[in-house]
Design a protein around this motif. Structure first.
Motif, PDB file in Angstrom:
ATOM      1  N   ARG A  24       0.920  -1.245  -0.117  1.00 54.23           N
ATOM      2  CA  ARG A  24       0.099   0.001  -0.030  1.00 54.23           C
ATOM      3  C   ARG A  24       0.808   1.184  -0.043  1.00 54.23           C
ATOM      4  NH1 ARG A  24      -5.249  -0.424   1.365  1.00 54.23           N
ATOM      5  NH2 ARG A  24      -6.036  -2.682   1.770  1.00 54.23           N
ATOM      6  N   ARG A 210      -6.913   6.178  -1.276  1.00 60.75           N
ATOM      7  CA  ARG A 210      -7.005   4.878  -1.986  1.00 60.75           C
ATOM      8  C   ARG A 210      -6.002   3.766  -1.502  1.00 60.75           C
ATOM      9  NH1 ARG A 210      -8.316   8.464  -6.341  1.00 60.75           N
ATOM     10  NH2 ARG A 210     -10.255   7.832  -7.227  1.00 60.75           N
ATOM     11  N   SER A 213      -7.923   2.061   1.168  1.00 59.39           N
ATOM     12  CA  SER A 213      -9.130   1.788   0.739  1.00 59.39           C
ATOM     13  C   SER A 213     -10.295   2.589   1.326  1.00 59.39           C
ATOM     14  CB  SER A 213      -9.561   0.413   1.119  1.00 59.39           C
ATOM     15  OG  SER A 213      -8.462  -0.731   0.531  1.00 59.39           O
TER      16      SER A 213
END
Length: 325
Positions: A24, A210, A213
């Protein structure tokens, strides 16, 4: 439960979560680097990723100057870097293998298959061609592992130690992702606040959301333009946001209660204080005193909490059972 078994389960889940969160964090920087910006700003971003992961000295000793392609290779495929995605997935699999009897077949096969796939040359070549797709694959495999754990394991002590590791690692990594973005850009984003800054920075903050999430969640909660202050509030103080610090600490405290942790122990008290601080804090107070200072202190306290959990419940006498720890 034997402390050695609990140790393996705890670190199995932490390494799986760490691999996902490294993906991420790299995804954030990779997407941000595609936006119009100077080479200096881009280089600072990649250096920030290494610094917040405490990997800058190790990277510099091996590769010298910060080069985006080398940074990603170092943090994804370098088996000599214990914090790389490949190393974390291997450590997760080895810890799972050590306690195979405490896991369901589905959990073991998911972790084992993830490791076998990431070792394939085709998967490594796919990463070099399309880093974004590889990061999505890592996140998907972590989601799959977590879903299989929740859907197939008896919710006994083994399950609670697995979830405890997940919540603790997630809190640590969310704080690091926030610190990378906010600390590096503090003067720019909380300074002039001009129209040009707000338009340009929409893409940066949406990328941060993003990465955890949270883009759709932000739109649902605030129904307004994306601002740094609200991004910080969502990812720190919301108890109903799965990757927020508050939600993670709620999970840690709950799991400590389920494994019958002594409420008078320093570890349990530290977890409770962390939870209370997040429950009763306000984002304007945090920003006024300094977000970087808040996150740095939070990370220090999470590290203390992890050390306390190891001391109280896991392998005793300083012996680390976790493979690759």
């Amino acid at each position: 439960m034997l402390s050695r078994t609990a140790d393996h389960l705890f670190w199995m889940s932490r390494y799986t979560e760490r691999a996902e969160n490294t993906a991420r964090m790299l995804s954030v920087q990779h997407e941000t680097s595609l936006l119009p910006q100077s080479a200096e700003v881009s280089g600072q971003g990649w250096q920030g990723v290494l610094s917040i992961s405490e990997l800058l000295p190790a990277y510099s000793a091996r590769h010298g100057a910060v080069v985006p392609a080398k940074v990603m290779e170092f943090m994804v495929l370098d088996a000599g870097n214990p914090a790389s995605i490949v190393a974390c997935l291997k450590a997760a699999r080895e810890n799972a293998r050590a306690v195979r009897g405490a896991l369901t077949t589905e959990v073991w096969e998911t972790l084992n298959q993830t490791w076998l796939e990431v070792e394939r040359p085709s998967r490594k070549n796919a990463f070099r061609r399309h880093p974004g797709q590889f990061f999505e694959w890592v996140k998907f495999r972590s989601h799959l592992s977590r879903g299989v754990t929740l859907g197939t394991m008896l919710q006994d002590e083994a399950f609670h130690f697995l979830r405890l590791g997940t919540f603790l690692e997630r809190a640590d990594n969310t704080a690091r992702i926030l610190d990378v973005k906010f600390h590096a850009a503090a003067d720019e984003f909380f300074g002039s606040g001009g129209e040009r800054d707000r338009e340009y920075d929409f893409y940066h903050w949406s990328t941060v959301l993003r990465s955890v999430s949270a883009f759709e969640i932000y739109r649902k909660v605030y129904r307004d333009v994306i601002t740094p202050e609200r991004v910080a509030e969502l990812l720190i103080l919301r108890p109903d946001m799965p990757r927020a610090l508050h939600h993670c600490m709620n999970g840690v405290v709950h799991k400590l209660q389920q494994i019958n942790a002594d409420p008078d122990r320093d570890t349990t008290r530290l977890a409770g204080r962390l939870q209370a601080d997040l429950r009763f804090s306000r984002i304007d107070e945090i920003l006024a005193t300094g977000l970087h200072a808040f996150l740095t202190r939070f990370l220090d306290r999470v590290n203390q909490l992890g050390a306390g959990i190891s001391r109280d419940f896991l392998v005793s006498n300083g012996t680390a059972a976790a493979v690759g720890q």
